[in-house]
Design a protein around this motif. Structure first.
Motif, PDB file in Angstrom:
ATOM      1  N   ALA A 179       0.841  -0.731  -0.007  1.00  8.46           N
ATOM      2  CA  ALA A 179      -0.162   0.401   0.139  1.00  8.46           C
ATOM      3  C   ALA A 179       1.113   1.391   0.220  1.00  8.46           C
ATOM      4  O   ALA A 179       2.040   1.195   1.350  1.00  8.46           O
ATOM      5  N   ARG A 187       8.016   0.639  -0.006  1.00  8.46           N
ATOM      6  CA  ARG A 187       7.406   1.476   0.100  1.00  8.46           C
ATOM      7  C   ARG A 187       7.677   2.901  -0.713  1.00  8.46           C
ATOM      8  O   ARG A 187       6.957   3.326  -1.126  1.00  8.46           O
ATOM      9  N   GLY A 199      -1.139   1.823  -4.931  1.00  8.38           N
ATOM     10  CA  GLY A 199      -0.109   0.314  -3.715  1.00  8.38           C
ATOM     11  C   GLY A 199       0.174  -0.507  -5.651  1.00  8.38           C
ATOM     12  O   GLY A 199      -0.574  -0.331  -6.332  1.00  8.38           O
TER      13      GLY A 199
END
Length: 485
Positions: free
Chosen positions: A292, A374, A402
């Motif tokens: 995400a 991420r 994401g």
């Protein structure tokens, strides 16, 4: 048994081959041969398939048998067809070439490509230290036979904890470790889908899932996803389940591959309820759930709404960690896991213990590793979006929150042609039709943002150059890739 394509089927795949640009400057047989090579190039016609007899194809296309005979002769000459008198003709590729993951055929000695066909990251820096630690953990397993059909207990406990942390209480007995997510899906199909069973999938969807379903001779129906918005039309999806009553439905609710959509919580609950009502098992692919971006909160797992063992979740370490670490898993009820383990015996007995110990070490450091992933993906996504906006402003992209891919809507139905042209300038692409059933999706292209930012910008620059060249080219070209000695 060798697969056979019928004359009517091949004619449907070829479409309006006789109306292609530049067609009148080529004899019929050359245009037909070129169209067949094009099907092989974009993966719509598989290798090792027996083509229809000359007379059958001539009747299906409405041309003379002489035209088909000459086209087959041309294909044999270029190495795309192998024929034996009295036995038939099979599709193949010229010697020394193979099918790449994009569906395009390339030399065995591959050029230094910017590979945008593979949506996966390089290994994290922590992997080497984790591998050394795993080797130190190995001796305590060496006294046994080494066969653990459901996986070593340490890894099953670690995976179960990841579900606990997502709000879904899970015991190790509900986890089966597999050799990657694709292996997990194959095992589920062996258990839950008889040959010829009916399956519902999203469109577009993951190509290797379609390949696994085809191997089971599944009867596939699709639910079309919108290119923007949330992707899923709730009423159409639930209506498809009620009308077709498939034995199994395959869904990717977290950052769907290739569109990047995230399924809302309310729809997850309604899908599970509807699946139970119509007797459908749900296979939920959670490959991207850890990735995400933008600080968003991922809804509860689909299985959190399951009260009747209708949801089987599959996932793995390929996307957040490394594709070379072939570790996947299945989360299901404990009795289902035992049946899956029994089905596995006919496939590969058990997975490598050392790889599983390495996975345990990586999952113990998951918070740090995933945080870096991420941040890395956010930077690379922005670089790709910026390059597309600057160099290909006519393309439309919905920004995913994401996952690792963009699903780009092009400025024309040129995805397969663009992929072939991009290969010539050192960029490998996965064209839109690879993500569907019937050769449509030519207006779309999947673009992963898993390469370094500089490489992504360079790749877009090369793609933009060949995109503009496509408009200036009077006829589609087929060129033999160079074989590098």
């Amino acid at each position: 048994m060798t697969p056979l394509v019928r004359g009517s089927q091949l004619a449907r795949l070829l479409g309006q081959w006789h109306a292609l640009p530049g067609r009148r400057r080529s004899p019929d047989y050359l245009a037909l041969a070129g169209a067949v090579r094009g099907l092989l190039a974009d993966g719509r016609l598989a290798l090792g398939v027996r083509l229809p007899a000359e007379r059958e194809l001539a009747e299906a296309l409405g041309v003379s048998r002489t035209t088909v005979t000459a086209a087959y002769r041309e294909l044999r000459g270029t190495g795309h067809l192998n024929s034996r008198r009295g036995a038939g003709s099979w599709t193949m590729l010229p010697d020394g070439h193979r099918v790449a993951s994009s569906g395009l055929w390339t030399p065995e000695d591959d050029l230094d490509m910017l590979d945008l066909s593979c949506a996966a990251l390089a290994a994290p820096v922590q992997l080497q230290a984790a591998a050394r630690a795993a080797a130190e953990d190995l001796p305590r397993y060496l006294g046994g036979a080494g066969y653990h059909p459901t996986g070593i207990v340490e890894l099953r406990e670690a995976v179960a904890r990841t579900y606990d942390e997502r709000g879904l209480p899970t015991s190790p007995e509900q986890i089966m470790v597999t050799s990657g997510t694709q292996h997990a899906f194959d095992l589920v199909l062996r258990l839950a889908l008889p040959p010829g069973g009916r399956v519902l999938v999203e469109s577009p969807t993951y190509p290797n899932a379609l390949a696994a379903l085809s191997a089971r001779r599944a009867r596939i129906t699709t639910h079309g996803l919108a290119a923007n918005g949330t992707g899923w039309d709730a009423e159409l999806l639930l209506g498809s389940l009620r009308q077709t009553r498939p034995q199994l439905a395959y869904l990717i609710p977290e950052f769907q591959n290739p569109t990047g959509h995230l399924m809302p919580e309310q729809l997850r609950e309604r899908v599970v309820a509807t699946a139970h009502a119509v007797g459908t098992d749900l296979v939920v692919d959670e490959s991207f759930v850890d990735l995400a971006l933008d600080g968003i909160t991922v809804p509860p797992p689909v299985a959190a709404f399951d009260r009747h063992s209708r949801v089987i979740s599959i996932g793995g370490m390929s996307k957040p960690y490394w594709g070379g670490l072939r570790i996947g898993w299945i989360r299901a009820s404990a009795p289902q896991v035992q049946r899956l383990a029994a089905a596995r015996v006919g496939v590969d007995m058990a997975g490598p213990v050392l790889d599983q110990l390495l996975a345990v070490r990586l999952l113990a450091d998951a918070e740090a590793i995933v945080a870096v992933r991420r941040a890395q993906l956010s930077v690379q996504r922005q670089a790709l979006l910026g390059a597309l906006a600057e160099m290909l402003p006519g393309w439309r992209v919905t920004v995913p929150h994401g996952g690792v891919t963009l699903w780009a809507e092009l400025d024309g139905p040129v995805s397969s042609a663009l992929a072939r042209a991009a290969e010539e300038v050192g960029v490998r692409l996965a064209p839109g039709p690879r993500f569907g059933l019937d050769g449509t999706l030519e207006r779309f292209l999947r673009l992963p943002f898993t390469l370094p930012a500089a490489d992504l910008v360079d790749a877009v620059r090369r793609i933009a150059e060949v995109r503009y060249d496509l408009d200036r080219t009077s006829r589609p070209q087929w060129s033999m890739p160079a074989v590098i000695a």
